[in-house]
Scaffold this motif. Structure first.
Motif, PDB file in Angstrom:
ATOM      1  N   ALA A 143      -2.865   0.098  -8.813  1.00 34.15           N
ATOM      2  CA  ALA A 143      -1.726   0.757  -8.164  1.00 34.15           C
ATOM      3  C   ALA A 143      -0.557  -0.204  -7.964  1.00 34.15           C
ATOM      4  O   ALA A 143       0.604   0.218  -7.938  1.00 34.15           O
ATOM      5  CB  ALA A 143      -2.162   1.345  -6.830  1.00 34.15           C
ATOM      6  N   LYS A 144      -0.850  -1.493  -7.838  1.00 36.63           N
ATOM      7  CA  LYS A 144       0.199  -2.491  -7.612  1.00 36.63           C
ATOM      8  C   LYS A 144       0.885  -2.952  -8.897  1.00 36.63           C
ATOM      9  O   LYS A 144       1.870  -3.690  -8.838  1.00 36.63           O
ATOM     10  CB  LYS A 144      -0.395  -3.695  -6.881  1.00 36.63           C
ATOM     11  N   THR A 145       0.371  -2.518 -10.041  1.00 42.14           N
ATOM     12  CA  THR A 145       0.981  -2.910 -11.323  1.00 42.14           C
ATOM     13  C   THR A 145       2.107  -1.986 -11.749  1.00 42.14           C
ATOM     14  O   THR A 145       2.861  -2.311 -12.662  1.00 42.14           O
ATOM     15  CB  THR A 145      -0.068  -2.924 -12.442  1.00 42.14           C
ATOM     16  N   GLY A 146       2.169  -0.803 -11.138  1.00 43.95           N
ATOM     17  CA  GLY A 146       3.179   0.172 -11.544  1.00 43.95           C
ATOM     18  C   GLY A 146       2.709   1.135 -12.606  1.00 43.95           C
ATOM     19  O   GLY A 146       3.493   1.939 -13.111  1.00 43.95           O
ATOM     20  N   THR A 147       1.431   1.091 -12.971  1.00 44.35           N
ATOM     21  CA  THR A 147       0.907   1.990 -13.994  1.00 44.35           C
ATOM     22  C   THR A 147       0.979   3.442 -13.546  1.00 44.35           C
ATOM     23  O   THR A 147       0.974   3.746 -12.346  1.00 44.35           O
ATOM     24  CB  THR A 147      -0.540   1.623 -14.365  1.00 44.35           C
ATOM     25  N   ASP A 148       1.009   4.344 -14.508  1.00 45.21           N
ATOM     26  CA  ASP A 148       1.007   5.773 -14.204  1.00 45.21           C
ATOM     27  C   ASP A 148      -0.404   6.289 -13.949  1.00 45.21           C
ATOM     28  O   ASP A 148      -0.619   7.144 -13.098  1.00 45.21           O
ATOM     29  CB  ASP A 148       1.614   6.562 -15.372  1.00 45.21           C
ATOM     30  N   ARG A 149      -1.357   5.784 -14.740  1.00 43.53           N
ATOM     31  CA  ARG A 149      -2.731   6.278 -14.669  1.00 43.53           C
ATOM     32  C   ARG A 149      -3.723   5.130 -14.816  1.00 43.53           C
ATOM     33  O   ARG A 149      -3.372   4.029 -15.226  1.00 43.53           O
ATOM     34  CB  ARG A 149      -3.007   7.306 -15.780  1.00 43.53           C
ATOM     35  N   ILE A 150      -4.972   5.449 -14.491  1.00 42.18           N
ATOM     36  CA  ILE A 150      -6.083   4.569 -14.832  1.00 42.18           C
ATOM     37  C   ILE A 150      -7.026   5.363 -15.732  1.00 42.18           C
ATOM     38  O   ILE A 150      -7.063   6.596 -15.675  1.00 42.18           O
ATOM     39  CB  ILE A 150      -6.824   4.042 -13.586  1.00 42.18           C
ATOM     40  N   GLU A 151      -7.754   4.650 -16.591  1.00 37.64           N
ATOM     41  CA  GLU A 151      -8.834   5.283 -17.355  1.00 37.64           C
ATOM     42  C   GLU A 151     -10.144   4.647 -16.918  1.00 37.64           C
ATOM     43  O   GLU A 151     -10.366   3.447 -17.100  1.00 37.64           O
ATOM     44  CB  GLU A 151      -8.666   5.113 -18.865  1.00 37.64           C
ATOM     45  N   LEU A 152     -11.005   5.446 -16.327  1.00 36.83           N
ATOM     46  CA  LEU A 152     -12.290   4.953 -15.856  1.00 36.83           C
ATOM     47  C   LEU A 152     -13.222   4.695 -17.037  1.00 36.83           C
ATOM     48  O   LEU A 152     -13.417   5.565 -17.894  1.00 36.83           O
ATOM     49  CB  LEU A 152     -12.918   5.972 -14.906  1.00 36.83           C
ATOM     50  N   TYR A 153     -13.790   3.502 -17.071  1.00 37.05           N
ATOM     51  CA  TYR A 153     -14.709   3.083 -18.132  1.00 37.05           C
ATOM     52  C   TYR A 153     -16.097   3.639 -17.803  1.00 37.05           C
ATOM     53  O   TYR A 153     -16.752   3.190 -16.871  1.00 37.05           O
ATOM     54  CB  TYR A 153     -14.705   1.560 -18.207  1.00 37.05           C
ATOM     55  N   THR A 154     -16.557   4.615 -18.579  1.00 38.23           N
ATOM     56  CA  THR A 154     -17.698   5.436 -18.191  1.00 38.23           C
ATOM     57  C   THR A 154     -19.035   5.083 -18.841  1.00 38.23           C
ATOM     58  O   THR A 154     -19.996   5.830 -18.709  1.00 38.23           O
ATOM     59  CB  THR A 154     -17.388   6.925 -18.473  1.00 38.23           C
ATOM     60  N   GLU A 155     -19.125   3.944 -19.524  1.00 33.14           N
ATOM     61  CA  GLU A 155     -20.389   3.602 -20.187  1.00 33.14           C
ATOM     62  C   GLU A 155     -21.546   3.503 -19.193  1.00 33.14           C
ATOM     63  O   GLU A 155     -22.651   4.003 -19.458  1.00 33.14           O
ATOM     64  CB  GLU A 155     -20.258   2.288 -20.947  1.00 33.14           C
ATOM     65  N   ALA A 156     -21.334   2.869 -18.043  1.00 35.95           N
ATOM     66  CA  ALA A 156     -22.409   2.703 -17.062  1.00 35.95           C
ATOM     67  C   ALA A 156     -22.909   4.058 -16.572  1.00 35.95           C
ATOM     68  O   ALA A 156     -24.124   4.270 -16.416  1.00 35.95           O
ATOM     69  CB  ALA A 156     -21.923   1.854 -15.886  1.00 35.95           C
ATOM     70  N   PHE A 157     -21.996   4.980 -16.334  1.00 38.79           N
ATOM     71  CA  PHE A 157     -22.397   6.328 -15.934  1.00 38.79           C
ATOM     72  C   PHE A 157     -23.228   6.988 -17.022  1.00 38.79           C
ATOM     73  O   PHE A 157     -24.286   7.570 -16.743  1.00 38.79           O
ATOM     74  CB  PHE A 157     -21.169   7.198 -15.636  1.00 38.79           C
ATOM     75  N   ALA A 158     -22.762   6.921 -18.265  1.00 41.19           N
ATOM     76  CA  ALA A 158     -23.453   7.594 -19.362  1.00 41.19           C
ATOM     77  C   ALA A 158     -24.877   7.071 -19.545  1.00 41.19           C
ATOM     78  O   ALA A 158     -25.815   7.849 -19.759  1.00 41.19           O
ATOM     79  CB  ALA A 158     -22.652   7.424 -20.655  1.00 41.19           C
ATOM     80  N   GLU A 159     -25.046   5.766 -19.447  1.00 41.69           N
ATOM     81  CA  GLU A 159     -26.380   5.171 -19.597  1.00 41.69           C
ATOM     82  C   GLU A 159     -27.300   5.612 -18.461  1.00 41.69           C
ATOM     83  O   GLU A 159     -28.461   5.971 -18.688  1.00 41.69           O
ATOM     84  CB  GLU A 159     -26.279   3.651 -19.638  1.00 41.69           C
ATOM     85  N   ALA A 160     -26.785   5.583 -17.240  1.00 40.82           N
ATOM     86  CA  ALA A 160     -27.596   5.971 -16.086  1.00 40.82           C
ATOM     87  C   ALA A 160     -27.942   7.455 -16.134  1.00 40.82           C
ATOM     88  O   ALA A 160     -29.082   7.855 -15.847  1.00 40.82           O
ATOM     89  CB  ALA A 160     -26.849   5.641 -14.791  1.00 40.82           C
ATOM     90  N   PHE A 161     -26.981   8.271 -16.497  1.00 40.88           N
ATOM     91  CA  PHE A 161     -27.197   9.717 -16.561  1.00 40.88           C
ATOM     92  C   PHE A 161     -28.277  10.051 -17.582  1.00 40.88           C
ATOM     93  O   PHE A 161     -29.138  10.916 -17.335  1.00 40.88           O
ATOM     94  CB  PHE A 161     -25.881  10.416 -16.923  1.00 40.88           C
ATOM     95  N   GLU A 162     -28.251   9.363 -18.719  1.00 43.44           N
ATOM     96  CA  GLU A 162     -29.257   9.600 -19.758  1.00 43.44           C
ATOM     97  C   GLU A 162     -30.660   9.266 -19.255  1.00 43.44           C
ATOM     98  O   GLU A 162     -31.647   9.873 -19.682  1.00 43.44           O
ATOM     99  CB  GLU A 162     -28.944   8.771 -21.005  1.00 43.44           C
ATOM    100  N   ASN A 163     -30.730   8.320 -18.318  1.00 41.30           N
ATOM    101  CA  ASN A 163     -32.021   7.923 -17.749  1.00 41.30           C
ATOM    102  C   ASN A 163     -32.374   8.712 -16.487  1.00 41.30           C
ATOM    103  O   ASN A 163     -33.320   8.362 -15.772  1.00 41.30           O
ATOM    104  CB  ASN A 163     -32.012   6.422 -17.434  1.00 41.30           C
TER     105      ASN A 163
END
Length: 237
Positions: A143-163
């Motif tokens: 938020a302090k960089t001035g960006t418009d959006r963030i993209e959440l890196y979802t690999e950890a979720f996908a691996e856990a969900f599969e398990n």
């Protein structure tokens, strides 16, 4: 509805394997949009092992939805993005030899660096997004960089969900809620698939866009590209 942006890197990988122009990357970009995708994503890397820099230029008049270009903001990448002026640029801190993206930005450590780059892109009318791990401090830093959006890196979720671990979605939900509170848009991507996308969408608030490539193309080998895109759109409603 959360928008679906189809990453077509894997199409370029297949094309490059034979050295010709089959499958045709430009035609596939036209097709995924005709099939309902609300955006096209590419991630050119310095070695051009899949999407080439020339593809990025050639796709500009083809993409009539949202054009998202991902990459590490090295000089060559920045020059290309500033010339093309896509809808969105997603900043990813991948190393030159990375097979695929494997970490988000440390938005605290690299705040000044990111802020300078983001300012340049935004001054040229390009929406900016930062690839981040699902950590609250990284959202605050973004938020302090001035960006418009963030993209959440979802690999950890996908691996856990599969398990079978559905609680792994909580950090993503918390980060999305904080990002929204801080005025940031929320995107997500990496290893999202037909098997987990509906649950992720239901659990993560304020989700504006997902970028999906590898899983979608793999699924399309069995079900067909149009069928798979329609199934994603249904799950993202």
């Amino acid at each position: 509805m959360t928008k679906l942006s189809v990453n077509i890197n894997k199409i370029a990988t297949l094309r490059n394997a034979r050295g010709g122009n089959m499958p045709n990357v430009l035609q596939v970009a036209k097709d995924v949009q005709a099939f309902g995708a609300q955006g096209v994503t590419i991630h050119p890397r310095p070695d051009e092992r899949h999407i080439r820099y020339q593809d990025a230029y050639d796709l500009k008049p083809i993409v009539i939805t949202e054009y998202n270009i991902e990459g590490n903001p090295i000089e060559k990448f920045m020059d290309m993005v500033l010339q093309i002026k896509p809808t969105q640029v997603t900043l990813v801190p991948d190393s030159v030899d990375a097979i695929t993206s494997n970490a988000g930005w440390d938005t605290v450590k690299h705040k000044d660096y990111l802020a300078e780059i983001i300012s340049e892109f935004k001054n040229n009318g390009i929406r900016t997004s930062i690839f981040v791990d699902p950590t609250l401090d990284m959202i605050k830093g973004a938020a302090k960089t001035g960006t418009d959006r963030i993209e959440l890196y979802t690999e950890a979720f996908a691996e856990a969900f599969e398990n079978g671990n559905k609680t792994a979605v909580k950090p993503y939900a918390d980060c999305a809620a904080l990002a929204h509170k801080l005025g940031l848009g929320v995107n997500a991507g990496h290893d999202l698939s037909l098997g987990n996308i509906k649950f992720f969408k239901e659990q993560v608030p304020h989700l504006q866009e997902v970028s999906i490539g590898h899983a979608l193309i793999c699924e399309a080998l069995y079900q067909g590209l149009e069928s798979v895109i329609q199934e994603y759109l249904e799950k993202l409603k």
